[in-house]
Design a protein around this motif. Structure first.
Motif, PDB file in Angstrom:
ATOM      1  N   THR A   4       0.858  -1.184   0.000  1.00  0.00           N
ATOM      2  CA  THR A   4       0.000   0.000   0.000  1.00  0.00           C
ATOM      3  C   THR A   4       0.887   1.224   0.000  1.00  0.00           C
ATOM      4  O   THR A   4       1.825   1.323   0.784  1.00  0.00           O
ATOM      5  CB  THR A   4      -0.924   0.028   1.224  1.00  0.00           C
ATOM      6  OG1 THR A   4      -0.128  -0.060   2.385  1.00  0.00           O
ATOM      7  CG2 THR A   4      -1.912  -1.101   1.180  1.00  0.00           C
ATOM      8  N   ARG A   5       0.600   2.070  -0.880  1.00  0.00           N
ATOM      9  CA  ARG A   5       1.354   3.306  -0.963  1.00  0.00           C
ATOM     10  C   ARG A   5       0.524   4.414  -0.369  1.00  0.00           C
ATOM     11  O   ARG A   5      -0.664   4.500  -0.579  1.00  0.00           O
ATOM     12  CB  ARG A   5       1.674   3.665  -2.406  1.00  0.00           C
ATOM     13  CG  ARG A   5       2.612   2.708  -3.039  1.00  0.00           C
ATOM     14  CD  ARG A   5       2.964   3.191  -4.407  1.00  0.00           C
ATOM     15  NE  ARG A   5       3.835   2.218  -5.045  1.00  0.00           N
ATOM     16  CZ  ARG A   5       4.295   2.312  -6.250  1.00  0.00           C
ATOM     17  NH1 ARG A   5       3.948   3.332  -6.993  1.00  0.00           N
ATOM     18  NH2 ARG A   5       5.068   1.400  -6.758  1.00  0.00           N
ATOM     19  N   GLN A   6       1.252   5.223   0.324  1.00  0.00           N
ATOM     20  CA  GLN A   6       0.566   6.369   0.897  1.00  0.00           C
ATOM     21  C   GLN A   6       1.101   7.637   0.247  1.00  0.00           C
ATOM     22  O   GLN A   6       2.292   7.776   0.023  1.00  0.00           O
ATOM     23  CB  GLN A   6       0.785   6.433   2.405  1.00  0.00           C
ATOM     24  CG  GLN A   6       0.133   5.311   3.139  1.00  0.00           C
ATOM     25  CD  GLN A   6       0.355   5.448   4.629  1.00  0.00           C
ATOM     26  OE1 GLN A   6       1.253   6.144   5.051  1.00  0.00           O
ATOM     27  NE2 GLN A   6      -0.477   4.768   5.393  1.00  0.00           N
ATOM     28  N   PHE A   7       0.194   8.485  -0.077  1.00  0.00           N
ATOM     29  CA  PHE A   7       0.563   9.765  -0.657  1.00  0.00           C
ATOM     30  C   PHE A   7       0.232  10.839   0.351  1.00  0.00           C
ATOM     31  O   PHE A   7      -0.816  10.816   0.975  1.00  0.00           O
ATOM     32  CB  PHE A   7      -0.216  10.032  -1.954  1.00  0.00           C
ATOM     33  CG  PHE A   7       0.099   9.052  -3.037  1.00  0.00           C
ATOM     34  CD1 PHE A   7       1.229   9.225  -3.813  1.00  0.00           C
ATOM     35  CD2 PHE A   7      -0.723   7.960  -3.282  1.00  0.00           C
ATOM     36  CE1 PHE A   7       1.530   8.324  -4.817  1.00  0.00           C
ATOM     37  CE2 PHE A   7      -0.424   7.071  -4.273  1.00  0.00           C
ATOM     38  CZ  PHE A   7       0.706   7.250  -5.050  1.00  0.00           C
ATOM     39  N   SER A   8       1.183  11.721   0.476  1.00  0.00           N
ATOM     40  CA  SER A   8       0.878  12.856   1.343  1.00  0.00           C
ATOM     41  C   SER A   8       0.643  14.075   0.455  1.00  0.00           C
ATOM     42  O   SER A   8       1.385  14.332  -0.479  1.00  0.00           O
ATOM     43  CB  SER A   8       2.009  13.126   2.334  1.00  0.00           C
ATOM     44  OG  SER A   8       3.190  13.418   1.636  1.00  0.00           O
ATOM     45  N   ILE A   9      -0.371  14.756   0.704  1.00  0.00           N
ATOM     46  CA  ILE A   9      -0.714  15.930  -0.051  1.00  0.00           C
ATOM     47  C   ILE A   9      -0.541  17.136   0.850  1.00  0.00           C
ATOM     48  O   ILE A   9      -1.036  17.157   1.970  1.00  0.00           O
ATOM     49  CB  ILE A   9      -2.160  15.855  -0.563  1.00  0.00           C
ATOM     50  CG1 ILE A   9      -2.321  14.629  -1.467  1.00  0.00           C
ATOM     51  CG2 ILE A   9      -2.544  17.120  -1.297  1.00  0.00           C
ATOM     52  CD1 ILE A   9      -3.743  14.385  -1.903  1.00  0.00           C
ATOM     53  N   CYS A  10       0.221  18.095   0.314  1.00  0.00           N
ATOM     54  CA  CYS A  10       0.439  19.314   1.082  1.00  0.00           C
ATOM     55  C   CYS A  10      -0.480  20.389   0.534  1.00  0.00           C
ATOM     56  O   CYS A  10      -0.537  20.615  -0.676  1.00  0.00           O
ATOM     57  CB  CYS A  10       1.884  19.803   0.971  1.00  0.00           C
ATOM     58  SG  CYS A  10       3.057  18.661   1.680  1.00  0.00           S
ATOM     59  N   PHE A  11      -1.148  21.007   1.403  1.00  0.00           N
ATOM     60  CA  PHE A  11      -1.998  22.126   1.008  1.00  0.00           C
ATOM     61  C   PHE A  11      -1.381  23.400   1.536  1.00  0.00           C
ATOM     62  O   PHE A  11      -1.000  23.486   2.694  1.00  0.00           O
ATOM     63  CB  PHE A  11      -3.414  21.950   1.578  1.00  0.00           C
ATOM     64  CG  PHE A  11      -4.171  20.818   0.954  1.00  0.00           C
ATOM     65  CD1 PHE A  11      -4.794  21.001  -0.260  1.00  0.00           C
ATOM     66  CD2 PHE A  11      -4.241  19.579   1.565  1.00  0.00           C
ATOM     67  CE1 PHE A  11      -5.490  19.962  -0.861  1.00  0.00           C
ATOM     68  CE2 PHE A  11      -4.928  18.549   0.978  1.00  0.00           C
ATOM     69  CZ  PHE A  11      -5.556  18.724  -0.230  1.00  0.00           C
ATOM     70  N   PHE A  12      -1.252  24.345   0.642  1.00  0.00           N
ATOM     71  CA  PHE A  12      -0.751  25.649   1.043  1.00  0.00           C
ATOM     72  C   PHE A  12      -1.948  26.577   1.165  1.00  0.00           C
ATOM     73  O   PHE A  12      -2.841  26.551   0.322  1.00  0.00           O
ATOM     74  CB  PHE A  12       0.225  26.218   0.004  1.00  0.00           C
ATOM     75  CG  PHE A  12       1.491  25.426  -0.114  1.00  0.00           C
ATOM     76  CD1 PHE A  12       2.487  25.558   0.834  1.00  0.00           C
ATOM     77  CD2 PHE A  12       1.686  24.547  -1.175  1.00  0.00           C
ATOM     78  CE1 PHE A  12       3.659  24.836   0.723  1.00  0.00           C
ATOM     79  CE2 PHE A  12       2.845  23.808  -1.278  1.00  0.00           C
ATOM     80  CZ  PHE A  12       3.834  23.959  -0.327  1.00  0.00           C
ATOM     81  N   PRO A  13      -1.914  27.381   2.146  1.00  0.00           N
ATOM     82  CA  PRO A  13      -3.016  28.339   2.251  1.00  0.00           C
ATOM     83  C   PRO A  13      -3.043  29.245   1.026  1.00  0.00           C
ATOM     84  O   PRO A  13      -2.008  29.564   0.441  1.00  0.00           O
ATOM     85  CB  PRO A  13      -2.688  29.150   3.501  1.00  0.00           C
ATOM     86  CG  PRO A  13      -1.676  28.353   4.251  1.00  0.00           C
ATOM     87  CD  PRO A  13      -0.981  27.479   3.249  1.00  0.00           C
ATOM     88  N   ALA A  14      -4.225  29.652   0.629  1.00  0.00           N
ATOM     89  CA  ALA A  14      -4.387  30.496  -0.549  1.00  0.00           C
ATOM     90  C   ALA A  14      -3.618  31.795  -0.404  1.00  0.00           C
ATOM     91  O   ALA A  14      -3.094  32.326  -1.381  1.00  0.00           O
ATOM     92  CB  ALA A  14      -5.867  30.780  -0.788  1.00  0.00           C
ATOM     93  N   SER A  15      -3.478  32.285   0.792  1.00  0.00           N
ATOM     94  CA  SER A  15      -2.755  33.547   0.990  1.00  0.00           C
ATOM     95  C   SER A  15      -1.277  33.391   0.662  1.00  0.00           C
ATOM     96  O   SER A  15      -0.659  34.313   0.131  1.00  0.00           O
ATOM     97  CB  SER A  15      -2.938  34.053   2.427  1.00  0.00           C
ATOM     98  OG  SER A  15      -2.388  33.123   3.354  1.00  0.00           O
ATOM     99  N   ASP A  16      -0.698  32.216   0.957  1.00  0.00           N
ATOM    100  CA  ASP A  16       0.711  31.976   0.616  1.00  0.00           C
ATOM    101  C   ASP A  16       0.898  31.911  -0.903  1.00  0.00           C
ATOM    102  O   ASP A  16       1.869  32.431  -1.444  1.00  0.00           O
ATOM    103  CB  ASP A  16       1.209  30.680   1.254  1.00  0.00           C
ATOM    104  CG  ASP A  16       1.375  30.781   2.760  1.00  0.00           C
ATOM    105  OD1 ASP A  16       1.333  31.921   3.281  1.00  0.00           O
ATOM    106  OD2 ASP A  16       1.539  29.737   3.413  1.00  0.00           O
ATOM    107  N   ILE A  17      -0.039  31.267  -1.584  1.00  0.00           N
ATOM    108  CA  ILE A  17       0.032  31.171  -3.039  1.00  0.00           C
ATOM    109  C   ILE A  17      -0.121  32.561  -3.653  1.00  0.00           C
ATOM    110  O   ILE A  17       0.623  32.946  -4.557  1.00  0.00           O
ATOM    111  CB  ILE A  17      -1.046  30.207  -3.571  1.00  0.00           C
ATOM    112  CG1 ILE A  17      -0.742  28.788  -3.087  1.00  0.00           C
ATOM    113  CG2 ILE A  17      -1.107  30.246  -5.096  1.00  0.00           C
ATOM    114  CD1 ILE A  17      -1.844  27.791  -3.373  1.00  0.00           C
TER     115      ILE A  17
END
Length: 96
Positions: A4-17
């Motif tokens: 089983t592979r696990q993927f980590s997803i990073c979310f950046f706050p919209a303000s940083d983008i």
């Protein structure tokens, strides 16, 4: 055995983008401002040079005779003003 592979997803706050996008646009704006200043400086330089060339050409056309020789090149010859006020291409004509 199943892996089983696990993927980590990073979310950046919209303000940083948005902040990163604004910084990129500001950087591009600064580069364009420098290019614009350089272009304006070059334009002024060329305008000054154009004025000098125009002055020289005007002087030549007003104070010299222009003629085309057998080789079809344009030449400027000295104008001679005779004692009677007439203009000639040569001193010989004035001395007659």
């Amino acid at each position: 055995m199943k892996s089983t592979r696990q993927f980590s997803i990073c979310f950046f706050p919209a303000s940083d983008i948005a902040k990163a996008g604004i910084e990129e646009l500001q950087s591009q704006n600064e580069e364009l401002a420098i290019q614009l200043a350089n272009a304006e400086s070059k334009r002024r330089e060329l305008a000054a040079e154009n004025g000098q060339v125009l002055h020289l050409l005007t002087d030549i056309s007003e104070n010299h005779n222009e003629y085309i020789n057998q080789d079809e090149y344009l030449y400027a010859g000295e104008k001679f003003v005779c004692n009677d006020g007439s203009v000639s291409k040569s001193k010989k004509v004035c001395q007659k």
